[in-house]
Design an enzyme around this catalytic site. Structure first.
Site, PDB file in Angstrom:
ATOM      1  N   HIS A 134      55.004  35.731  46.257  1.00  0.00           N
ATOM      2  CA  HIS A 134      55.058  36.092  44.690  1.00  0.00           C
ATOM      3  C   HIS A 134      56.153  35.510  43.730  1.00  0.00           C
ATOM      4  CE1 HIS A 134      52.323  39.599  46.008  1.00  0.00           C
ATOM      5  NE2 HIS A 134      51.557  38.752  45.307  1.00  0.00           N
ATOM      6  N   LYS A 145      41.248  48.597  45.411  1.00  0.00           N
ATOM      7  CA  LYS A 145      42.159  48.774  46.298  1.00  0.00           C
ATOM      8  C   LYS A 145      42.845  50.084  47.029  1.00  0.00           C
ATOM      9  CE  LYS A 145      44.160  44.032  46.803  1.00  0.00           C
ATOM     10  NZ  LYS A 145      45.373  42.961  46.444  1.00  0.00           N
ATOM     11  N   ARG A 190      46.705  30.021  46.985  1.00  0.00           N
ATOM     12  CA  ARG A 190      47.286  29.889  48.153  1.00  0.00           C
ATOM     13  C   ARG A 190      46.387  28.941  48.870  1.00  0.00           C
ATOM     14  NH1 ARG A 190      47.232  35.932  50.077  1.00  0.00           N
ATOM     15  NH2 ARG A 190      45.253  35.836  48.535  1.00  0.00           N
ATOM     16  N   SER A 201      49.981  40.665  50.791  1.00  0.00           N
ATOM     17  CA  SER A 201      50.892  41.958  50.782  1.00  0.00           C
ATOM     18  C   SER A 201      50.164  42.544  52.205  1.00  0.00           C
ATOM     19  CB  SER A 201      50.728  42.556  49.775  1.00  0.00           C
ATOM     20  OG  SER A 201      51.133  41.865  48.634  1.00  0.00           O
TER      21      SER A 201
HETATM   22  N1  COA Z   1      51.976  35.048  47.410  1.00  0.00           N
HETATM   23  C1  COA Z   1      51.719  36.008  48.257  1.00  0.00           C
HETATM   24  N2  COA Z   1      50.641  36.569  48.133  1.00  0.00           N
HETATM   25  C2  COA Z   1      49.804  36.357  47.192  1.00  0.00           C
HETATM   26  C3  COA Z   1      50.095  35.132  46.400  1.00  0.00           C
HETATM   27  C4  COA Z   1      51.279  34.707  46.581  1.00  0.00           C
HETATM   28  N3  COA Z   1      51.382  33.568  45.812  1.00  0.00           N
HETATM   29  N4  COA Z   1      49.139  35.191  45.611  1.00  0.00           N
HETATM   30  C5  COA Z   1      48.097  36.123  45.907  1.00  0.00           C
HETATM   31  N5  COA Z   1      48.623  36.864  46.818  1.00  0.00           N
HETATM   32  C6  COA Z   1      48.150  37.868  47.557  1.00  0.00           C
HETATM   33  C7  COA Z   1      48.540  39.388  47.363  1.00  0.00           C
HETATM   34  O1  COA Z   1      49.630  39.578  47.981  1.00  0.00           O
HETATM   35  C8  COA Z   1      47.240  40.177  47.528  1.00  0.00           C
HETATM   36  O2  COA Z   1      47.137  40.374  48.961  1.00  0.00           O
HETATM   37  P1  COA Z   1      46.576  41.598  49.601  1.00  0.00           P
HETATM   38  O3  COA Z   1      44.995  41.456  48.925  1.00  0.00           O
HETATM   39  O4  COA Z   1      46.542  41.486  50.969  1.00  0.00           O
HETATM   40  O5  COA Z   1      47.122  42.830  49.035  1.00  0.00           O
HETATM   41  C9  COA Z   1      46.122  39.301  47.198  1.00  0.00           C
HETATM   42  O6  COA Z   1      46.786  37.808  47.113  1.00  0.00           O
HETATM   43  C10 COA Z   1      45.511  39.380  45.974  1.00  0.00           C
HETATM   44  O7  COA Z   1      46.226  40.319  45.223  1.00  0.00           O
HETATM   45  P2  COA Z   1      46.832  40.232  43.710  1.00  0.00           P
HETATM   46  O8  COA Z   1      47.251  38.851  43.563  1.00  0.00           O
HETATM   47  O9  COA Z   1      47.793  41.333  43.567  1.00  0.00           O
HETATM   48  O10 COA Z   1      45.615  40.306  42.983  1.00  0.00           O
HETATM   49  P3  COA Z   1      44.475  41.517  43.120  1.00  0.00           P
HETATM   50  O11 COA Z   1      43.188  41.272  43.396  1.00  0.00           O
HETATM   51  O12 COA Z   1      44.950  42.816  43.926  1.00  0.00           O
HETATM   52  O13 COA Z   1      44.571  42.176  41.504  1.00  0.00           O
HETATM   53  C11 COA Z   1      44.801  41.948  39.098  1.00  0.00           C
HETATM   54  C12 COA Z   1      44.524  41.263  40.411  1.00  0.00           C
HETATM   55  C13 COA Z   1      45.531  43.023  39.370  1.00  0.00           C
HETATM   56  C14 COA Z   1      45.556  40.832  38.507  1.00  0.00           C
HETATM   57  C15 COA Z   1      43.420  42.307  38.581  1.00  0.00           C
HETATM   58  O14 COA Z   1      42.617  43.087  39.312  1.00  0.00           O
HETATM   59  C16 COA Z   1      43.735  42.905  37.158  1.00  0.00           C
HETATM   60  O15 COA Z   1      43.988  42.225  36.310  1.00  0.00           O
HETATM   61  N6  COA Z   1      43.292  44.135  37.133  1.00  0.00           N
HETATM   62  C17 COA Z   1      43.430  44.917  35.807  1.00  0.00           C
HETATM   63  C18 COA Z   1      41.990  45.300  35.214  1.00  0.00           C
HETATM   64  C19 COA Z   1      41.434  43.936  34.837  1.00  0.00           C
HETATM   65  O16 COA Z   1      41.880  43.324  33.529  1.00  0.00           O
HETATM   66  N7  COA Z   1      40.452  43.373  35.518  1.00  0.00           N
HETATM   67  C20 COA Z   1      40.078  41.902  35.097  1.00  0.00           C
HETATM   68  C21 COA Z   1      38.685  41.910  34.146  1.00  0.00           C
HETATM   69  S1  COA Z   1      37.419  42.924  34.683  1.00  0.00           S
END
Ligand code: COA
Length: 154
Positions: free
Chosen positions: A17, A41, A90, A128
């Site tokens: 990140h 989650k 990724r 993560s």
């Molecule tokens: N390096 C390392 N890890 C990365 C990465 C990077 N460059 N990019 C993504 N990841 C990983 C994260 O660590 C995470 O791993 P995990 O699932 O093992 O924990 C995974 O990819 C995805 O996580 P994240 O990028 O945090 O996305 P998410 O799916 O958990 O959440 C939100 C995405 C929070 C941005 C999204 O759900 C959101 O905007 N929520 C608010 C409500 C909303 O607006 N929803 C959308 C419209 S309905």
């Protein structure tokens, strides 16, 4: 003045990140790292802990601030006057999920656009949950997460 949001669960923030954030900070004047909610989650760290870990690890990156929001990310972006959402890609497997997320965001607000940065090769395997799993099995993960995370894992 280009302002963007870098949203995610950040449970916890990783060096993957941080790499995306550092590169994005060269494109945008201001970036808010937004700890957002993903109802699918089960989290390891509370929102407060996740915000603190990000604050500590990003304090030297110019133009970066951190916040938490429990609603829709695009609504938050509109509220603070941001024009773009930053996400990291990724692998091809990320594309489908990101495409759906981008489409849902577009449905809610067409004016907020998404920008994607490709993960560096050496960071593309990091997630993560895999870090937490390795840590719980006794693997040294200190090269994958910032010191602010290691401190709280312990
Ligand atoms: N390096 C390392 N890890 C990365 C990465 C990077 N460059 N990019 C993504 N990841 C990983 C994260 O660590 C995470 O791993 P995990 O699932 O093992 O924990 C995974 O990819 C995805 O996580 P994240 O990028 O945090 O996305 P998410 O799916 O958990 O959440 C939100 C995405 C929070 C941005 C999204 O759900 C959101 O905007 N929520 C608010 C409500 C909303 O607006 N929803 C959308 C419209 S309905």
């Amino acid at each position: 003045m280009k302002k963007a949001i870098y949203p995610g669960s950040f449970d916890p923030i990783t060096n993957g990140h941080l790499d995306i954030l550092i590169r994005a900070s060269k494109v945008f004047d201001e970036i808010i790292v937004l700890v957002a909610n993903n109802p699918n989650k089960k989290f390891n760290f509370s929102p407060k802990e996740r915000v603190e870990m990000i604050k500590e690890s990003t304090k030297d990156i110019k133009g970066v601030t951190v916040d938490y929001y429990d609603g829709l990310t695009v609504e938050y972006a509109k509220k603070v006057g941001a024009t773009h959402l930053i996400r990291g890609l990724r692998a091809v497997s990320d594309f489908e999920y990101e495409f759906q997320l981008a489409s849902a965001n577009e449905f809610v607000n067409k004016d907020i656009d998404m920008v994607f940065f490709m993960s560096r090769g050496d960071k593309s395997f990091i997630s993560s949950s895999s870090i937490m799993q390795m840590y719980r099995s006794g693997v040294d993960v200190s090269s994958l997460v910032p010191p602010s995370v290691i401190k709280r894992m312990k």
